[in-house]
Design a protein around this motif. Structure first.
Motif, PDB file in Angstrom:
ATOM      1  N   TYR A  53       8.732 -18.795 -11.315  1.00 15.47           N
ATOM      2  CA  TYR A  53       7.842 -17.641 -11.196  1.00 15.47           C
ATOM      3  C   TYR A  53       7.200 -17.283 -12.530  1.00 15.47           C
ATOM      4  O   TYR A  53       7.664 -17.679 -13.592  1.00 15.47           O
ATOM      5  CB  TYR A  53       8.578 -16.425 -10.623  1.00 15.47           C
ATOM      6  CG  TYR A  53       9.634 -15.830 -11.528  1.00 15.47           C
ATOM      7  CD1 TYR A  53       9.308 -14.873 -12.489  1.00 15.47           C
ATOM      8  CD2 TYR A  53      10.973 -16.201 -11.408  1.00 15.47           C
ATOM      9  CE1 TYR A  53      10.276 -14.316 -13.309  1.00 15.47           C
ATOM     10  CE2 TYR A  53      11.945 -15.651 -12.216  1.00 15.47           C
ATOM     11  CZ  TYR A  53      11.592 -14.701 -13.164  1.00 15.47           C
ATOM     12  OH  TYR A  53      12.546 -14.159 -13.979  1.00 15.47           O
ATOM     13  N   GLU A  54       6.112 -16.534 -12.420  1.00 16.27           N
ATOM     14  CA  GLU A  54       5.426 -15.954 -13.573  1.00 16.27           C
ATOM     15  C   GLU A  54       4.906 -14.603 -13.124  1.00 16.27           C
ATOM     16  O   GLU A  54       4.449 -14.445 -11.992  1.00 16.27           O
ATOM     17  CB  GLU A  54       4.259 -16.845 -14.009  1.00 16.27           C
ATOM     18  CG  GLU A  54       3.458 -16.292 -15.155  1.00 16.27           C
ATOM     19  CD  GLU A  54       2.266 -17.168 -15.532  1.00 16.27           C
ATOM     20  OE1 GLU A  54       1.449 -16.710 -16.353  1.00 16.27           O
ATOM     21  OE2 GLU A  54       2.133 -18.285 -14.990  1.00 16.27           O
ATOM     22  N   ILE A  55       4.997 -13.624 -14.014  1.00 13.63           N
ATOM     23  CA  ILE A  55       4.485 -12.290 -13.720  1.00 13.63           C
ATOM     24  C   ILE A  55       3.336 -12.018 -14.678  1.00 13.63           C
ATOM     25  O   ILE A  55       3.514 -12.100 -15.899  1.00 13.63           O
ATOM     26  CB  ILE A  55       5.582 -11.222 -13.887  1.00 13.63           C
ATOM     27  CG1 ILE A  55       6.757 -11.519 -12.965  1.00 13.63           C
ATOM     28  CG2 ILE A  55       5.004  -9.818 -13.622  1.00 13.63           C
ATOM     29  CD1 ILE A  55       8.017 -10.738 -13.284  1.00 13.63           C
ATOM     30  N   ILE A  56       2.169 -11.742 -14.125  1.00 14.70           N
ATOM     31  CA  ILE A  56       1.007 -11.380 -14.935  1.00 14.70           C
ATOM     32  C   ILE A  56       0.757  -9.902 -14.698  1.00 14.70           C
ATOM     33  O   ILE A  56       0.390  -9.490 -13.597  1.00 14.70           O
ATOM     34  CB  ILE A  56      -0.241 -12.212 -14.566  1.00 14.70           C
ATOM     35  CG1 ILE A  56       0.022 -13.699 -14.814  1.00 14.70           C
ATOM     36  CG2 ILE A  56      -1.461 -11.715 -15.339  1.00 14.70           C
ATOM     37  CD1 ILE A  56      -1.108 -14.613 -14.374  1.00 14.70           C
ATOM     38  N   CYS A  57       0.980  -9.107 -15.730  1.00 14.50           N
ATOM     39  CA  CYS A  57       0.803  -7.663 -15.638  1.00 14.50           C
ATOM     40  C   CYS A  57      -0.582  -7.326 -16.192  1.00 14.50           C
ATOM     41  O   CYS A  57      -0.753  -7.063 -17.383  1.00 14.50           O
ATOM     42  CB  CYS A  57       1.909  -6.952 -16.411  1.00 14.50           C
ATOM     43  SG  CYS A  57       2.074  -5.219 -15.949  1.00 14.50           S
ATOM     44  N   ASP A  58      -1.576  -7.397 -15.299  1.00 15.53           N
ATOM     45  CA  ASP A  58      -2.966  -7.215 -15.712  1.00 15.53           C
ATOM     46  C   ASP A  58      -3.799  -6.911 -14.469  1.00 15.53           C
ATOM     47  O   ASP A  58      -3.358  -7.124 -13.340  1.00 15.53           O
ATOM     48  CB  ASP A  58      -3.476  -8.500 -16.388  1.00 15.53           C
ATOM     49  CG  ASP A  58      -4.707  -8.272 -17.264  1.00 15.53           C
ATOM     50  OD1 ASP A  58      -5.284  -7.164 -17.242  1.00 15.53           O
ATOM     51  OD2 ASP A  58      -5.094  -9.224 -17.965  1.00 15.53           O
ATOM     52  N   ASP A  59      -5.004  -6.480 -14.696  1.00 14.12           N
ATOM     53  CA  ASP A  59      -5.981  -6.270 -13.636  1.00 14.12           C
ATOM     54  C   ASP A  59      -6.232  -7.596 -12.912  1.00 14.12           C
ATOM     55  O   ASP A  59      -6.253  -8.659 -13.540  1.00 14.12           O
ATOM     56  CB  ASP A  59      -7.265  -5.752 -14.288  1.00 14.12           C
ATOM     57  CG  ASP A  59      -8.406  -5.649 -13.324  1.00 14.12           C
ATOM     58  OD1 ASP A  59      -9.258  -6.563 -13.320  1.00 14.12           O
ATOM     59  OD2 ASP A  59      -8.436  -4.668 -12.564  1.00 14.12           O
ATOM     60  N   TYR A  60      -6.442  -7.542 -11.607  1.00 14.00           N
ATOM     61  CA  TYR A  60      -6.602  -8.777 -10.822  1.00 14.00           C
ATOM     62  C   TYR A  60      -7.808  -9.604 -11.274  1.00 14.00           C
ATOM     63  O   TYR A  60      -7.760 -10.835 -11.232  1.00 14.00           O
ATOM     64  CB  TYR A  60      -6.675  -8.463  -9.325  1.00 14.00           C
ATOM     65  CG  TYR A  60      -8.013  -7.985  -8.822  1.00 14.00           C
ATOM     66  CD1 TYR A  60      -8.890  -8.858  -8.195  1.00 14.00           C
ATOM     67  CD2 TYR A  60      -8.405  -6.658  -8.980  1.00 14.00           C
ATOM     68  CE1 TYR A  60     -10.124  -8.416  -7.734  1.00 14.00           C
ATOM     69  CE2 TYR A  60      -9.620  -6.215  -8.518  1.00 14.00           C
ATOM     70  CZ  TYR A  60     -10.483  -7.097  -7.899  1.00 14.00           C
ATOM     71  OH  TYR A  60     -11.700  -6.665  -7.455  1.00 14.00           O
ATOM     72  N   VAL A  61      -8.881  -8.967 -11.718  1.00 12.00           N
ATOM     73  CA  VAL A  61     -10.071  -9.705 -12.168  1.00 12.00           C
ATOM     74  C   VAL A  61      -9.721 -10.532 -13.402  1.00 12.00           C
ATOM     75  O   VAL A  61      -9.997 -11.731 -13.459  1.00 12.00           O
ATOM     76  CB  VAL A  61     -11.254  -8.745 -12.449  1.00 12.00           C
ATOM     77  CG1 VAL A  61     -12.411  -9.491 -13.094  1.00 12.00           C
ATOM     78  CG2 VAL A  61     -11.701  -8.071 -11.156  1.00 12.00           C
ATOM     79  N   ASN A  62      -9.109  -9.901 -14.385  1.00 13.05           N
ATOM     80  CA  ASN A  62      -8.699 -10.617 -15.599  1.00 13.05           C
ATOM     81  C   ASN A  62      -7.696 -11.719 -15.271  1.00 13.05           C
ATOM     82  O   ASN A  62      -7.772 -12.826 -15.812  1.00 13.05           O
ATOM     83  CB  ASN A  62      -8.069  -9.655 -16.611  1.00 13.05           C
ATOM     84  CG  ASN A  62      -9.043  -8.638 -17.138  1.00 13.05           C
ATOM     85  OD1 ASN A  62     -10.248  -8.877 -17.188  1.00 13.05           O
ATOM     86  ND2 ASN A  62      -8.539  -7.477 -17.519  1.00 13.05           N
ATOM     87  N   ALA A  63      -6.758 -11.408 -14.391  1.00 12.75           N
ATOM     88  CA  ALA A  63      -5.723 -12.389 -14.036  1.00 12.75           C
ATOM     89  C   ALA A  63      -6.329 -13.604 -13.350  1.00 12.75           C
ATOM     90  O   ALA A  63      -5.997 -14.752 -13.689  1.00 12.75           O
ATOM     91  CB  ALA A  63      -4.671 -11.744 -13.141  1.00 12.75           C
ATOM     92  N   LEU A  64      -7.237 -13.387 -12.393  1.00 13.86           N
ATOM     93  CA  LEU A  64      -7.860 -14.519 -11.693  1.00 13.86           C
ATOM     94  C   LEU A  64      -8.670 -15.378 -12.662  1.00 13.86           C
ATOM     95  O   LEU A  64      -8.625 -16.612 -12.593  1.00 13.86           O
ATOM     96  CB  LEU A  64      -8.733 -14.034 -10.540  1.00 13.86           C
ATOM     97  CG  LEU A  64      -7.995 -13.412  -9.350  1.00 13.86           C
ATOM     98  CD1 LEU A  64      -8.989 -12.892  -8.315  1.00 13.86           C
ATOM     99  CD2 LEU A  64      -7.029 -14.393  -8.719  1.00 13.86           C
ATOM    100  N   LYS A  65      -9.389 -14.748 -13.573  1.00 16.03           N
ATOM    101  CA  LYS A  65     -10.156 -15.510 -14.575  1.00 16.03           C
ATOM    102  C   LYS A  65      -9.223 -16.321 -15.470  1.00 16.03           C
ATOM    103  O   LYS A  65      -9.499 -17.481 -15.776  1.00 16.03           O
ATOM    104  CB  LYS A  65     -11.021 -14.568 -15.412  1.00 16.03           C
ATOM    105  CG  LYS A  65     -12.195 -14.003 -14.655  1.00 16.03           C
ATOM    106  CD  LYS A  65     -12.979 -13.029 -15.523  1.00 16.03           C
ATOM    107  CE  LYS A  65     -14.146 -12.418 -14.766  1.00 16.03           C
ATOM    108  NZ  LYS A  65     -14.855 -11.408 -15.586  1.00 16.03           N
ATOM    109  N   ARG A  66      -8.116 -15.719 -15.877  1.00 13.37           N
ATOM    110  CA  ARG A  66      -7.151 -16.420 -16.730  1.00 13.37           C
ATOM    111  C   ARG A  66      -6.558 -17.619 -15.997  1.00 13.37           C
ATOM    112  O   ARG A  66      -6.426 -18.715 -16.551  1.00 13.37           O
ATOM    113  CB  ARG A  66      -6.031 -15.463 -17.146  1.00 13.37           C
ATOM    114  CG  ARG A  66      -5.013 -16.125 -18.049  1.00 13.37           C
ATOM    115  CD  ARG A  66      -3.810 -15.274 -18.391  1.00 13.37           C
ATOM    116  NE  ARG A  66      -4.097 -13.878 -18.547  1.00 13.37           N
ATOM    117  CZ  ARG A  66      -3.151 -12.939 -18.643  1.00 13.37           C
ATOM    118  NH1 ARG A  66      -1.878 -13.257 -18.593  1.00 13.37           N
ATOM    119  NH2 ARG A  66      -3.467 -11.675 -18.791  1.00 13.37           N
TER     120      ARG A  66
END
Length: 191
Positions: A98-111
């Motif tokens: 697993y990985e947890i990305i604690c960020d806005d979904y727009v930024n996360a999808l771009k990343r």
């Protein structure tokens, strides 16, 4: 909230105290989760799964319990990011799964797109009143985040569903009480 199938079946997930989470969280009900995962059940072994607007991690942890190789959780609220981590650690889920990305979904999808990530399944349960659906679908499609046969699932209110406007989308809808789950699949151009 509890895990309803697989390796962690019956295990309860931690959440914020009721007074704190009622305005912040609308968890996927057991009925919706059971229905969605009974559809996906034979296809979960070894897959890569993205849980957008993850909340406590309820849906993504269910995917891990049923054999997903890796789940990436995206959640903007730091309190819920901490809860996801606590829930995963309490269950003893291996950190490489697993990985947890604690960020806005727009930024996360771009990343995720910049990293070249592709998913077999993406589950998105955004706040109903904010109208995220069109943007999520366009971003997932335009950033190429789904594998060729991948499936995007959107949890939405039955009384105000998202309507696709692109003929390349294959959409099926299934209703569960006041909730609608919309399944979206993108075909490569020309097929």
């Amino acid at each position: 909230m509890r895990i309803i199938g697989g390796k962690y079946k019956g295990k309860r997930l931690k959440s914020l105290p009721k007074r704190e989470d009622t305005k912040l969280l609308r968890p996927t009900t057991d009925r919706v989760k059971e229905s969605v995962f009974s559809i996906l059940n034979n296809y979960l072994e070894g897959v890569k799964f993205l849980d957008l607007f993850a909340g406590t991690g309820n849906v993504g942890i269910e995917a891990l319990s049923r054999g997903a190789a890796k789940v990436i959780f995206v959640e903007n609220d730091k309190r819920f990011c901490k809860l996801i981590r606590e829930n995963l650690e309490r269950l003893g889920v291996e950190k490489n799964r697993y990985e947890i990305i604690c960020d806005d979904y727009v930024n996360a999808l771009k990343r995720l797109a910049r990293r070249g990530e592709k998913f077999d399944f993406i589950y998105a349960d955004p706040p109903y009143e904010k109208g995220f659906y069109t943007r999520i679908v366009h971003m997932v499609k335009n950033l190429g985040l789904l594998d060729e046969d991948g499936l995007l699932m959107l949890e939405e209110p039955k009384n105000d569903p998202f309507l696709p406007d692109d003929e390349d989308w294959i959409v099926e809808r299934r209703g569960y009480g006041t909730t609608l789950v919309t399944f979206v699949n993108f075909h490569p151009d020309g097929e």
